[in-house]
Design a protein around this motif. Structure first.
Motif, PDB file in Angstrom:
ATOM      1  N   VAL A  44      27.407  -4.741  18.834  1.00 54.21           N
ATOM      2  CA  VAL A  44      26.193  -4.547  18.063  1.00 54.21           C
ATOM      3  C   VAL A  44      25.457  -3.295  18.546  1.00 54.21           C
ATOM      4  N   LEU A  45      25.472  -3.070  19.850  1.00 56.72           N
ATOM      5  CA  LEU A  45      24.731  -1.960  20.435  1.00 56.72           C
ATOM      6  C   LEU A  45      25.419  -1.545  21.729  1.00 56.72           C
ATOM      7  N   ALA A  46      25.484  -0.256  21.968  1.00 55.71           N
ATOM      8  CA  ALA A  46      26.027   0.265  23.222  1.00 55.71           C
ATOM      9  C   ALA A  46      25.036   1.276  23.781  1.00 55.71           C
ATOM     10  N   LEU A  47      24.783   1.191  25.081  1.00 55.04           N
ATOM     11  CA  LEU A  47      23.884   2.131  25.756  1.00 55.04           C
ATOM     12  C   LEU A  47      24.647   2.796  26.892  1.00 55.04           C
ATOM     13  N   SER A  48      24.372   4.061  27.106  1.00 56.28           N
ATOM     14  CA  SER A  48      24.983   4.804  28.193  1.00 56.28           C
ATOM     15  C   SER A  48      23.923   5.689  28.826  1.00 56.28           C
ATOM     16  N   VAL A  49      23.850   5.659  30.150  1.00 54.47           N
ATOM     17  CA  VAL A  49      22.913   6.487  30.906  1.00 54.47           C
ATOM     18  C   VAL A  49      23.729   7.387  31.816  1.00 54.47           C
ATOM     19  N   ILE A  50      23.405   8.687  31.794  1.00 60.79           N
ATOM     20  CA  ILE A  50      24.086   9.666  32.627  1.00 60.79           C
ATOM     21  C   ILE A  50      23.043  10.505  33.340  1.00 60.79           C
ATOM     22  N   GLN A  51      23.236  10.668  34.623  1.00 62.48           N
ATOM     23  CA  GLN A  51      22.315  11.468  35.429  1.00 62.48           C
ATOM     24  C   GLN A  51      22.341  12.916  34.947  1.00 62.48           C
ATOM     25  N   SER A  52      21.165  13.532  34.887  1.00 61.27           N
ATOM     26  CA  SER A  52      21.068  14.934  34.465  1.00 61.27           C
ATOM     27  C   SER A  52      21.691  15.841  35.509  1.00 61.27           C
ATOM     28  N   ALA A  53      22.325  16.901  35.043  1.00 60.74           N
ATOM     29  CA  ALA A  53      22.933  17.872  35.947  1.00 60.74           C
ATOM     30  C   ALA A  53      21.874  18.692  36.669  1.00 60.74           C
ATOM     31  N   ASP A  54      20.723  18.895  36.031  1.00 66.15           N
ATOM     32  CA  ASP A  54      19.675  19.748  36.587  1.00 66.15           C
ATOM     33  C   ASP A  54      18.719  19.033  37.526  1.00 66.15           C
ATOM     34  N   ASP A  55      18.562  17.714  37.393  1.00 63.43           N
ATOM     35  CA  ASP A  55      17.565  16.975  38.156  1.00 63.43           C
ATOM     36  C   ASP A  55      18.111  15.575  38.440  1.00 63.43           C
ATOM     37  N   ALA A  56      18.333  15.270  39.713  1.00 67.54           N
ATOM     38  CA  ALA A  56      18.941  13.992  40.099  1.00 67.54           C
ATOM     39  C   ALA A  56      18.088  12.784  39.751  1.00 67.54           C
ATOM     40  N   ASP A  57      16.802  12.985  39.444  1.00 68.24           N
ATOM     41  CA  ASP A  57      15.915  11.868  39.140  1.00 68.24           C
ATOM     42  C   ASP A  57      15.714  11.634  37.649  1.00 68.24           C
ATOM     43  N   THR A  58      16.385  12.407  36.808  1.00 64.26           N
ATOM     44  CA  THR A  58      16.282  12.229  35.362  1.00 64.26           C
ATOM     45  C   THR A  58      17.669  11.945  34.799  1.00 64.26           C
ATOM     46  N   ALA A  59      17.700  11.556  33.537  1.00 65.14           N
ATOM     47  CA  ALA A  59      18.975  11.156  32.935  1.00 65.14           C
ATOM     48  C   ALA A  59      18.955  11.416  31.437  1.00 65.14           C
ATOM     49  N   SER A  60      20.110  11.207  30.837  1.00 68.30           N
ATOM     50  CA  SER A  60      20.252  11.223  29.389  1.00 68.30           C
ATOM     51  C   SER A  60      20.657   9.821  28.952  1.00 68.30           C
ATOM     52  N   LEU A  61      20.145   9.401  27.831  1.00 68.13           N
ATOM     53  CA  LEU A  61      20.471   8.093  27.264  1.00 68.13           C
ATOM     54  C   LEU A  61      21.151   8.310  25.927  1.00 68.13           C
ATOM     55  N   THR A  62      22.297   7.675  25.748  1.00 68.79           N
ATOM     56  CA  THR A  62      22.968   7.660  24.455  1.00 68.79           C
ATOM     57  C   THR A  62      23.001   6.213  23.988  1.00 68.79           C
ATOM     58  N   LEU A  63      22.653   6.006  22.747  1.00 71.34           N
ATOM     59  CA  LEU A  63      22.653   4.678  22.156  1.00 71.34           C
ATOM     60  C   LEU A  63      23.528   4.730  20.913  1.00 71.34           C
ATOM     61  N   VAL A  64      24.477   3.815  20.788  1.00 73.18           N
ATOM     62  CA  VAL A  64      25.331   3.718  19.608  1.00 73.18           C
ATOM     63  C   VAL A  64      24.982   2.407  18.912  1.00 73.18           C
ATOM     64  N   SER A  65      24.528   2.526  17.666  1.00 71.15           N
ATOM     65  CA  SER A  65      24.077   1.354  16.904  1.00 71.15           C
ATOM     66  C   SER A  65      25.031   1.108  15.736  1.00 71.15           C
ATOM     67  N   PRO A  66      24.907  -0.034  15.108  1.00 69.02           N
ATOM     68  CA  PRO A  66      25.749  -0.324  13.947  1.00 69.02           C
ATOM     69  C   PRO A  66      25.270   0.432  12.707  1.00 69.02           C
ATOM     70  N   PHE A  67      26.068   0.373  11.665  1.00 68.71           N
ATOM     71  CA  PHE A  67      25.682   0.934  10.372  1.00 68.71           C
ATOM     72  C   PHE A  67      24.692  -0.015   9.690  1.00 68.71           C
ATOM     73  N   GLY A  68      24.138   0.409   8.566  1.00 71.74           N
ATOM     74  CA  GLY A  68      23.231  -0.434   7.807  1.00 71.74           C
ATOM     75  C   GLY A  68      21.789  -0.334   8.259  1.00 71.74           C
ATOM     76  N   LEU A  69      21.459   0.734   8.987  1.00 71.60           N
ATOM     77  CA  LEU A  69      20.098   0.911   9.473  1.00 71.60           C
ATOM     78  C   LEU A  69      19.381   1.992   8.672  1.00 71.60           C
ATOM     79  N   LEU A  70      18.075   1.905   8.632  1.00 75.07           N
ATOM     80  CA  LEU A  70      17.240   2.933   8.040  1.00 75.07           C
ATOM     81  C   LEU A  70      17.116   4.038   9.084  1.00 75.07           C
ATOM     82  N   LEU A  71      17.939   5.072   8.953  1.00 73.24           N
ATOM     83  CA  LEU A  71      18.034   6.104   9.976  1.00 73.24           C
ATOM     84  C   LEU A  71      16.722   6.852  10.179  1.00 73.24           C
TER      85      LEU A  71
END
Length: 188
Positions: free
Chosen positions: A84-111
């Motif tokens: 239903v939902l997938a989340l991924s967190v990756i540490q930023s290359a520039d700052d060890a205390d920040t990150a990037s978040l990717t979220l993969v959601s299902p279809f059928g949403l009001l984008l």
């Protein structure tokens, strides 16, 4: 700085592709792989999984293989096992205390409604959808050190989506193990 930002976006897109092909991934932490490092690593910290894999380098960057590490969680339907939902967190290359978040959601949403994330009923993050691929619709966002701290202190994050009929969908994501997984990700 601009070159680092371009490299980061290439790595983030490569991570999104990895997420979709492995059914779980997102923005990522890239490092030069060494001969002594395992080609893959998977560790579980309660409800979060830390994964590393050695992937080919991004074209035009470096000839060496790149190690991509992320912490992930998937929500699946109980009866069918469908994601239903997938989340991924990756540490930023520039700052060890920040990150990037990717979220993969299902279809059928009001984008156009995007995604909102709350912790303890307080707004944490608003995300816009970037694109939709066969595995689902993808949203990317940066996480500040304060936002990571809020996630680390929380018990549950609520992801708020809107379906095409205008109905609000609230999906709870467990934060059990988030701190341990984040600390391990930073070590890698």
């Amino acid at each position: 700085m601009r070159r680092s930002l371009m490299w980061s976006r290439h790595v983030t897109l490569a991570a999104a592709a990895l997420l979709i092909t492995t059914a779980l991934s997102g923005p990522l932490q890239a490092q030069q792989a060494t001969a002594e490092a395992p080609t893959s690593l998977t560790e579980t910290y309660r409800d979060w999984v830390v994964r590393c894999a050695t992937a080919p380098s991004v074209e035009g960057q470096t000839a060496s293989p790149v190690r991509i590490c992320e912490m992930t969680q998937e929500l699946r339907q109980q009866d069918s096992g469908q994601r239903v939902l997938a989340l991924s967190v990756i540490q930023s290359a520039d700052d060890a205390d920040t990150a990037s978040l990717t979220l993969v959601s299902p279809f059928g949403l009001l984008l156009s409604a995007g995604i909102q994330i709350e912790v303890s009923e307080a707004a944490l993050l608003d995300m816009a959808f970037r694109t939709c691929l066969p595995a689902g619709c993808i949203a990317l966002s940066d996480l500040t050190a304060d936002q990571i701290g809020t996630l680390a202190e929380g018990e549950t994050a609520t992801v708020i989506l809107t379906d095409t009929n205008g109905q609000t969908l609230r999906l709870d994501v467990s934060l059990a193990g988030f701190t341990a997984a984040w600390n391990r990700l930073k070590e890698l």
